[in-house]
Design an enzyme around this catalytic site. Structure first.
Site, mmCIF file in Angstrom:
data_model
loop_
_atom_site.group_PDB
_atom_site.id
_atom_site.type_symbol
_atom_site.label_atom_id
_atom_site.label_comp_id
_atom_site.label_asym_id
_atom_site.label_seq_id
_atom_site.Cartn_x
_atom_site.Cartn_y
_atom_site.Cartn_z
ATOM 1 N N LYS A 122 2.740 -9.793 13.465
ATOM 2 C CA LYS A 122 3.008 -8.399 13.062
ATOM 3 C C LYS A 122 3.062 -8.349 11.556
ATOM 4 O O LYS A 122 3.361 -9.348 10.898
ATOM 5 C CB LYS A 122 4.364 -7.950 13.632
ATOM 6 N N GLY A 161 -3.205 -1.150 14.208
ATOM 7 C CA GLY A 161 -2.272 -0.119 13.745
ATOM 8 C C GLY A 161 -0.891 -0.242 14.355
ATOM 9 O O GLY A 161 -0.663 -0.992 15.297
ATOM 10 N N ASP A 162 0.037 0.499 13.794
ATOM 11 C CA ASP A 162 1.393 0.701 14.330
ATOM 12 C C ASP A 162 1.885 1.963 13.613
ATOM 13 O O ASP A 162 1.051 2.770 13.148
ATOM 14 C CB ASP A 162 2.285 -0.528 14.066
HETATM 15 P P1 NDP Z 1 2.833 6.935 14.544
HETATM 16 O O1 NDP Z 1 3.015 6.663 13.104
HETATM 17 O O2 NDP Z 1 1.536 7.468 15.036
HETATM 18 O O3 NDP Z 1 3.974 7.929 15.055
HETATM 19 C C1 NDP Z 1 5.319 7.594 14.920
HETATM 20 C C2 NDP Z 1 6.163 8.766 15.416
HETATM 21 O O4 NDP Z 1 7.525 8.327 15.508
HETATM 22 C C3 NDP Z 1 6.147 9.955 14.483
HETATM 23 O O5 NDP Z 1 6.331 11.130 15.224
HETATM 24 C C4 NDP Z 1 7.345 9.665 13.579
HETATM 25 O O6 NDP Z 1 7.901 10.816 12.958
HETATM 26 C C5 NDP Z 1 8.315 9.063 14.559
HETATM 27 N N1 NDP Z 1 9.215 8.140 13.858
HETATM 28 C C6 NDP Z 1 8.858 7.036 13.166
HETATM 29 N N2 NDP Z 1 9.922 6.457 12.615
HETATM 30 C C7 NDP Z 1 10.965 7.213 12.949
HETATM 31 C C8 NDP Z 1 12.332 7.119 12.692
HETATM 32 N N3 NDP Z 1 12.866 6.116 11.958
HETATM 33 N N4 NDP Z 1 13.139 8.082 13.220
HETATM 34 C C9 NDP Z 1 12.603 9.083 13.980
HETATM 35 N N5 NDP Z 1 11.308 9.215 14.253
HETATM 36 C C10 NDP Z 1 10.499 8.289 13.763
HETATM 37 O O7 NDP Z 1 3.191 5.556 15.290
HETATM 38 P P2 NDP Z 1 2.823 5.106 16.778
HETATM 39 O O8 NDP Z 1 2.792 6.288 17.684
HETATM 40 O O9 NDP Z 1 1.647 4.220 16.708
HETATM 41 O O10 NDP Z 1 4.075 4.170 17.132
HETATM 42 C C11 NDP Z 1 5.222 4.659 17.818
HETATM 43 C C12 NDP Z 1 5.973 3.484 18.443
HETATM 44 O O11 NDP Z 1 5.106 2.829 19.395
HETATM 45 C C13 NDP Z 1 6.421 2.379 17.485
HETATM 46 O O12 NDP Z 1 7.636 1.826 17.961
HETATM 47 C C14 NDP Z 1 5.309 1.339 17.615
HETATM 48 O O13 NDP Z 1 5.764 0.048 17.250
HETATM 49 C C15 NDP Z 1 5.033 1.436 19.096
HETATM 50 N N6 NDP Z 1 3.736 0.932 19.548
HETATM 51 C C16 NDP Z 1 2.562 1.383 19.002
HETATM 52 C C17 NDP Z 1 1.353 0.927 19.482
HETATM 53 C C18 NDP Z 1 0.050 1.455 18.968
HETATM 54 O O14 NDP Z 1 -0.982 1.074 19.529
HETATM 55 N N7 NDP Z 1 0.031 2.332 17.964
HETATM 56 C C19 NDP Z 1 1.296 -0.106 20.524
HETATM 57 C C20 NDP Z 1 2.577 -0.446 21.093
HETATM 58 C C21 NDP Z 1 3.744 0.047 20.595
HETATM 59 P P3 NDP Z 1 7.751 11.031 11.355
HETATM 60 O O15 NDP Z 1 6.305 11.357 11.125
HETATM 61 O O16 NDP Z 1 8.687 12.142 11.054
HETATM 62 O O17 NDP Z 1 8.166 9.727 10.728
HETATM 63 O O1 2IT Z 2 3.087 -2.979 19.065
HETATM 64 C C1 2IT Z 2 1.891 -3.129 19.379
HETATM 65 O O2 2IT Z 2 1.575 -3.715 20.415
HETATM 66 C C2 2IT Z 2 0.859 -2.562 18.509
HETATM 67 N N1 2IT Z 2 1.205 -1.933 17.506
HETATM 68 C C3 2IT Z 2 -0.590 -2.775 18.813
HETATM 69 C C4 2IT Z 2 -1.058 -4.117 18.332
HETATM 70 C C5 2IT Z 2 -2.548 -4.370 18.415
HETATM 71 O O3 2IT Z 2 -2.944 -5.418 17.918
HETATM 72 O O4 2IT Z 2 -3.287 -3.553 18.965
#
Ligand code: NDP
Ligand code: 2IT
Length: 442
Positions: A122, A161-162
């Site tokens: 990560k 991404g994340d």
């Molecule tokens: P994005 O950046 O697309 O969206 C994040 C969302 O969560 C936004 O609405 C943001 O609001 C909100 N958010 C972020 N930080 C905070 C905080 N500290 N308090 C409140 N709201 C918060 O990210 P993702 O959708 O990609 O990721 C969301 C979650 O899913 C994370 O935990 C990530 O690790 C997990 N994840 C993502 C994967 C992926 O493929 N993208 C895969 C597996 C897990 P704001 O814009 O106001 O900050």
């Molecule tokens: O938390 C996660 O699994 C991710 N942000 C996706 C990682 C990836 O390599 O697609």
């Protein structure tokens, strides 16, 4: 075991999320360590808790007004027993080494559960993309990749991404990698654009996968998602495609949120409007209520978990659903909670939900669809292929059913029927531990 965790805390000071993530796994491993003394003798728990490599670097960049900023970049290459390091990059002001380590640690077991050959890693930065222009984000990404590129490779480390990193940022980073290396190596990043090596269904995969996992948990209880009232937090990549798939399966999705507050829409979230505000305009969720009309209310601050639901799908960030929120959900009759985000439920919340008999999907199983589809992207890249959406989504669905079955069966085998936390932790751990045993003292 607890003396080992004390030692881990002492050697990794100031990293509460890493302490939390490791303890949550260690607490569930006793049955496998008792049944497999060779794993304990080889100190595999202790070895797995120590990253193989941790990289930290300076990221200098200039904003549109010419002011210089210095951010910190991270990549923790945690475990490569099963394949190249694989895991996302997070750009958020809260990012520090402990956050990256907790995410990298979870990623090891998540990636193992997919059944594919990907190790765990990560990375990210404390850079805050909110309010930054495209040009500023590009300059930051170029500076970030100027250092990171030397650590990547399709057989070495493959980020994606994340939070704060989506298609735009992956594009800027890929472009800079090409300029530096003079090589078009599709396999060094996933989440790429569809015209230049990306996979269909990667954008949708995490959210879709969590809904499919939830549907499998409900099926075990003789239920499905049709007609269920669903609450979702967040409004980013994971939340949006969670809402899309839940609606497609007949659920009524009532909520979404961002760090400013949450929306309740009695008629169900209007996904086209949400995508316009979040994916196109990069706006705030409060604008949704202004544009949606009477059915939607914006609640600044507050907890989205106050909204009664049959199914709750936290999809924003770590520790966003605490013990009180879990008790509120249980009182309102919640049947299933499944983690789209990484570690969104606090340890107290997990205890409350498990004791109440709620079906609980831990993130390392439930949100593995994203990284699994990244691995499918790597497969397409190495074969110079491009699959249809239907093929990629079909493989994702099969992988999610497989992860559910693995967790379910492992929990039964180790005397904790229906406990997906035990099932996911033990099944993920055993696959990595066995690989390490066979590979010698590594
Ligand atoms: P994005 O950046 O697309 O969206 C994040 C969302 O969560 C936004 O609405 C943001 O609001 C909100 N958010 C972020 N930080 C905070 C905080 N500290 N308090 C409140 N709201 C918060 O990210 P993702 O959708 O990609 O990721 C969301 C979650 O899913 C994370 O935990 C990530 O690790 C997990 N994840 C993502 C994967 C992926 O493929 N993208 C895969 C597996 C897990 P704001 O814009 O106001 O900050
Ligand atoms: O938390 C996660 O699994 C991710 N942000 C996706 C990682 C990836 O390599 O697609």
């Amino acid at each position: 075991m607890s003396s080992f965790h004390h030692e881990l805390i002492r050697r990794n000071p100031g990293e509460p999320e890493f302490h939390q993530a490791t303890l949550e796994v260690l607490e569930t491993l006793a049955p496998v360590l008792a049944a497999r003394p060779e794993i304990a003798a080889a100190k595999l728990v202790e070895r797995i808790c120590e990253p193989e490599r941790q990289i930290m670097f300076r990221v200098p960049w200039q904003d549109d007004a010419g002011e210089i900023h210095i951010n910190r970049g991270f990549r923790v290459e945690f475990n490569s027993a099963l394949g190249p390091y694989k895991g996302g990059l997070r750009f958020h002001p809260s990012v520090n080494l402990g956050i990256v380590k907790f995410l990298g640690f979870e990623q090891i077991f998540k990636n193992a559960l997919t059944g594919l050959n990907i190790g765990g890693g990560k990375g990210g930065s404390d850079f805050d993309p909110h309010g930054r222009s495209d040009a500023e984000v590009m300059r930051f990404c170029q500076s970030f990749m100027t250092e990171l590129h030397r650590h990547l490779g399709e057989h070495t480390d493959v980020p994606a991404g994340d939070i704060g990193v989506g298609g735009r940022e992956i594009g800027f980073m890929f472009g800079q990698y090409r300029r530096i290396t003079n090589r078009w190596e599709a396999g060094i990043l996933t989440g790429k654009g569809l015209q230049w090596g990306g996979s269909h269904a990667r954008t949708e995969a995490t959210g879709y996968g969590n809904v499919l996992f939830t549907a499998e948990m409900l099926k075990q209880r003789g239920e499905d998602l049709d007609g269920q009232q669903v609450t979702v937090s967040g409004s980013g990549n994971v939340a949006i495609y969670t809402i899309e798939k839940a609606q497609a399966l007949g659920a009524n999705v009532l909520t979404c949120s961002d760090s400013g507050g949450y929306i309740v829409d009695e008629k169900g979230i209007d996904l086209a409007l949400l995508k316009e505000i979040k994916e196109v305009e990069r706006g705030r969720i409060s604008e949704y209520a202004e544009r949606r009309g009477a059915s939607a209310t914006y609640v600044p601050g507050g907890s989205v978990w106050d909204v009664p639901a049959d199914v709750a799908l936290p999809s924003a960030t770590q520790n966003e659903l605490d013990g009180d929120a879990a008790r509120t959900l249980v009182r309102a009759g919640v049947k299933a909670v499944s983690e789209g985000a990484n570690m969104p439920a606090t340890p107290e919340a997990v205890t409350v939900l498990r004791e109440a008999g709620v079906a609980f999907g831990p993130g390392k199983a439930a949100n593995a669809g994203g990284v699994a589809t990244s691995a499918l992207e790597m497969r397409q890249n190495s074969g110079r292929e491009s699959w249809t959406f239907e093929r990629a989504e079909g493989e994702l669905a099969e992988i999610m059913r497989g992860i559910h079955a693995t967790c379910f069966e492992t929990a039964e085998r180790y005397g904790a029927p229906g406990d997906y936390v035990v099932g996911a932790n033990i099944a993920g751990f055993e696959r990595v531990a066995d690989a390490m045993l066979e590979q010698g003292l590594i």
